[in-house]
Design an enzyme around this catalytic site. Structure first.
Site, PDB file in Angstrom:
ATOM      1  N   GLY A  29      49.365  62.265 -31.988  1.00 25.04           N
ATOM      2  CA  GLY A  29      49.277  61.355 -33.132  1.00 25.04           C
ATOM      3  C   GLY A  29      50.055  60.084 -32.906  1.00 25.04           C
ATOM      4  CB  THR A  31      54.736  59.934 -35.516  1.00 26.78           C
ATOM      5  OG1 THR A  31      54.033  59.525 -36.694  1.00 26.78           O
ATOM      6  CG2 THR A  31      56.224  59.707 -35.727  1.00 26.78           C
ATOM      7  N   GLY A  84      54.508  65.146 -34.814  1.00 24.43           N
ATOM      8  CA  GLY A  84      54.417  64.505 -36.123  1.00 24.43           C
ATOM      9  C   GLY A  84      53.909  65.466 -37.170  1.00 24.43           C
ATOM     10  CB  ALA A  85      54.179  66.471 -40.205  1.00 22.82           C
ATOM     11  N   GLY A  97      47.249  68.355 -38.460  1.00 25.40           N
ATOM     12  CA  GLY A  97      45.851  68.434 -38.042  1.00 25.40           C
ATOM     13  C   GLY A  97      45.039  67.204 -38.398  1.00 25.40           C
ATOM     14  CD  GLU A 105      49.178  68.705 -33.540  1.00 21.56           C
ATOM     15  OE1 GLU A 105      49.279  67.506 -33.281  1.00 21.56           O
ATOM     16  OE2 GLU A 105      48.826  69.121 -34.653  1.00 21.56           O
ATOM     17  CE  LYS A 123      52.179  60.459 -41.911  1.00 20.87           C
ATOM     18  NZ  LYS A 123      52.370  60.755 -40.509  1.00 20.87           N
TER      19      LYS A 123
HETATM   20  C1  5RP Z   1      47.526  65.809 -35.178  1.00 20.33           C
HETATM   21  C2  5RP Z   1      48.664  65.942 -36.099  1.00 20.33           C
HETATM   22  C3  5RP Z   1      49.582  64.802 -36.240  1.00 20.33           C
HETATM   23  O1  5RP Z   1      50.871  65.207 -35.951  1.00 20.33           O
HETATM   24  C4  5RP Z   1      49.507  64.313 -37.634  1.00 20.33           C
HETATM   25  O2  5RP Z   1      48.149  64.014 -37.914  1.00 20.33           O
HETATM   26  C5  5RP Z   1      50.379  63.091 -37.849  1.00 20.33           C
HETATM   27  O3  5RP Z   1      49.810  62.025 -37.161  1.00 20.33           O
HETATM   28  P1  5RP Z   1      50.438  60.582 -37.260  1.00 20.33           P
HETATM   29  O4  5RP Z   1      51.773  60.644 -36.614  1.00 20.33           O
HETATM   30  O5  5RP Z   1      49.431  59.715 -36.534  1.00 20.33           O
HETATM   31  O6  5RP Z   1      50.508  60.225 -38.729  1.00 20.33           O
HETATM   32  O7  5RP Z   1      48.876  66.958 -36.731  1.00 20.33           O
HETATM   33  O8  5RP Z   1      46.719  66.947 -35.200  1.00 20.33           O
END
Ligand code: 5RP
Length: 227
Positions: A29, A31, A84-85, A97, A105, A123
């Site tokens: 992702g 992050t 990330g999340a 996800g 993950e 988040k």
């Molecule tokens: C990918 C993930 C990512 O960690 C989640 O979508 C956060 O993404 P980002 O850092 O782009 O907001 O779970 O499957």
């Protein structure tokens, strides 16, 4: 590319927990991108680590930064997983996800001695569920699996990208589920994974031990294990 300060400071802080000789899990992702870039810098400066990746995308990025990616057959464990999340609450329960990598993950997080989650302030939520919960389902008879999800009041929608069904690195589909606020994530986790055809769902419970929240002002706040 414009730097996202909040994501970058969270990622930089997480990278400070890496010690020479460790095996690191690399998340997926926008992050996780920052932590892969930071680890790449550290490797260029002489840090000796090995890493495993949670997606093809992260593996390619890591290799391009000179981070040694090793096959899972060559590791006995993962010291730290940094990911990330899409949402997290203060108990470090997560929705993941959004990028479609939740299965890999979760496998990597569950095999890690420590999972550090990095995120910007947006988040962090009081209650999980505003972000649609991704559920990975196998293509075979997915119509039946979708019906089971509907019976759970998930209002599921098959994820598409560029007008086509989105296919994960594992060859599966993602059903984005709209439960609204999730009052009992543990119960929902079990209900979802009980459905034949569901491979895994994006609720990560009891996996993260540290949460690092970055702010636009360049500060970080830590939750959970601090050392
Ligand atoms: C990918 C993930 C990512 O960690 C989640 O979508 C956060 O993404 P980002 O850092 O782009 O907001 O779970 O499957």
């Amino acid at each position: 590319m414009q730097v996202n300060i909040a994501k970058k400071v969270a990622a930089d802080k997480a990278a400070t927990f890496i010690q020479p000789g460790m095996t690191i899990g690399l998340g997926t992702g926008s992050t996780a991108y920052y932590v892969i870039m930071r680890i790449g810098e550290m490797v260029k400066d002489g840090l000796e680590i090995r890493a495993v990746a949670t997606s093809v995308e992260s593996e390619q990025l890591a290799k391009a930064q000179g981070i040694p990616i090793v096959p899972f057959s060559e590791i006995s464990g993962i010291d730290i997983d940094i990911d990330g999340a899409d949402e997290t609450d203060e108990q470090l329960r997560l929705i993941k996800g959004g990028g479609g990598a939740l299965l890999r993950e979760k496998i990597v997080a569950a095999a890690s001695g420590r999972m550090i989650v990095i995120a910007d302030e947006s988040k962090l939520v009081q209650q999980l569920g505003k972000f649609p919960l991704p559920v990975e389902i196998i293509p075979f008879a997915h119509e039946l699996t979708m019906r089971k999800l509907e019976q759970l009041q998930a209002a599921p929608a098959l994820r598409t990208r560029d007008g086509k069904l989105f296919v994960t690195d594992n060859g599966n589909y993602i059903a984005d589920c709209h439960f609204g606020e999730i009052a009992a994530p543990e119960k929902l986790h079990a209900q979802l994974n009980d459905i034949p055809g569901v491979v895994e769902n994006g609720l990560f419970i009891g996996l993260a031990s540290t949460l690092i929240i970055g702010t636009d002002a360049g500060e970080v706040r830590m939750y959970g294990r601090q050392d």
